[in-house]
Enzyme design. Sequence first.
Site, PDB file in Angstrom:
ATOM      1  N   SER A   1       1.064   2.707  -7.027  1.00 12.31           N
ATOM      2  CA  SER A   1       1.730   1.406  -7.040  1.00 12.31           C
ATOM      3  C   SER A   1       0.795   0.379  -6.398  1.00 12.31           C
ATOM      4  CB  SER A   1       3.039   1.511  -6.253  1.00 12.31           C
ATOM      5  OG  SER A   1       3.610   0.242  -6.132  1.00 12.31           O
TER       6      SER A   1
ATOM      7  N   ASP B   1       3.673  -3.795 -10.228  1.00  8.85           N
ATOM      8  CA  ASP B   1       5.007  -4.357 -10.086  1.00  8.85           C
ATOM      9  C   ASP B   1       4.944  -5.872 -10.168  1.00  8.85           C
ATOM     10  OD1 ASP B   1       6.759  -2.098  -9.675  1.00  8.85           O
ATOM     11  OD2 ASP B   1       5.680  -1.749  -7.814  1.00  8.85           O
TER      12      ASP B   1
ATOM     13  N   GLY C   1       8.997   1.326   0.188  1.00  7.82           N
ATOM     14  CA  GLY C   1       9.451   1.901   1.453  1.00  7.82           C
ATOM     15  C   GLY C   1      10.947   2.143   1.580  1.00  7.82           C
TER      16      GLY C   1
ATOM     17  N   ASP D   1      10.252   5.823 -10.280  1.00 10.40           N
ATOM     18  CA  ASP D   1       9.692   4.776  -9.428  1.00 10.40           C
ATOM     19  C   ASP D   1      10.594   4.549  -8.226  1.00 10.40           C
ATOM     20  OD1 ASP D   1       8.278   2.630  -8.452  1.00 10.40           O
ATOM     21  OD2 ASP D   1       8.807   1.253 -10.079  1.00 10.40           O
TER      22      ASP D   1
HETATM   23  C1  DX5 Z   1       9.857  -0.866  -6.611  1.00 11.61           C
HETATM   24  C2  DX5 Z   1       8.405  -0.497  -6.364  1.00 11.61           C
HETATM   25  C3  DX5 Z   1       8.429   0.520  -5.286  1.00 11.61           C
HETATM   26  C4  DX5 Z   1       7.167   0.998  -4.676  1.00 11.61           C
HETATM   27  C5  DX5 Z   1       7.072   2.471  -4.739  1.00 11.61           C
HETATM   28  O1  DX5 Z   1      10.117  -1.883  -7.354  1.00 11.61           O
HETATM   29  O2  DX5 Z   1       7.763  -0.037  -7.545  1.00 11.61           O
HETATM   30  O3  DX5 Z   1       9.205   1.547  -5.753  1.00 11.61           O
HETATM   31  O4  DX5 Z   1       6.041   0.378  -5.075  1.00 11.61           O
HETATM   32  O5  DX5 Z   1       6.659   2.953  -3.562  1.00 11.61           O
HETATM   33  P1  DX5 Z   1       7.495   3.634  -2.346  1.00 11.61           P
HETATM   34  O6  DX5 Z   1       6.904   5.015  -2.267  1.00 11.61           O
HETATM   35  O7  DX5 Z   1       7.132   2.793  -1.176  1.00 11.61           O
HETATM   36  O8  DX5 Z   1       8.950   3.634  -2.676  1.00 11.61           O
HETATM   37 ZN    ZN Z   2       7.586  -0.352 -10.155  1.00 10.57          ZN
END
Ligand code: DX5
Ligand code: ZN
Length: 223
Positions: free
Chosen positions: A8, A35, A145, A176
């Site tokens: 990510s 994202d 997080g 995700d």
């Molecule tokens: C949500 C993002 C998150 C993130 C994933 O929109 O895509 O889910 O970057 O990483 P963690 O492991 O921090 O949930």
């Molecule tokens: Zn995402």
Amino acid sequence: MKDKIAPSMMCCNFLAMGEQLATFEKNAIELLHIDVMDGSFVPNFALGTDFVKQLKRATSIPLDIHLMVECPERHLDSFIFGEGDYVSIHYETTKHPQRVLSAIRARGAKALLAITPTTPVEVATDLLDDIDGLLVMTVNPGFAGQKMIPHSIDKIARARAFLDSHGRADAEIEVDGNVSIPNAIRMKGAGANIFVLGTASLFGTAPLEENIKKFREEVGLGM
Ligand code: DX5
Ligand code: ZN
């Protein structure tokens, strides 16, 4: 179906991006998850068109653009993507998902339908010919997080069964949100094959390369 990991990019250290990209290339990372957040569909802002442009120039790793934006049809043309890339749009963000998914495929990219934790997998029923897979959000979209929504494992299993029983055993399932090693083992068991790695497993204290190897080994992804 090949298992893939997708770091990510919003969780990257922006001041060391070049170094981190080199590590991803060296370790044969399959996709870079980007994202895009509009501060409206989700209560946060993140990565945008210029970032995608720069990444495209800097690496040959395919992009996995996750559009968390209202009316994605208005913004597709602002993003550089094509053959080999993945683009996901949220079912909740457009009145005409079929049109947007087709437009993504028309540019040679894989089109995924993303669904938030409260959107049932069956919304894809009349889109089965238009998608290359589903992106099952395992947290409410918007922030890194967070903790996994508990029904997620069951939902992934339902998504896999739904796709298989509708003749789409070839369709991929991306997960995700809070993809930690223990969660990923269960996600894989339920049928997911693309894993978005953020703070829960990749961007922590240990070096990236160590975390990538550990993830592949412990989740059983191989190389
Ligand atoms: C949500 C993002 C998150 C993130 C994933 O929109 O895509 O889910 O970057 O990483 P963690 O492991 O921090 O949930
Ligand atoms: Zn995402």
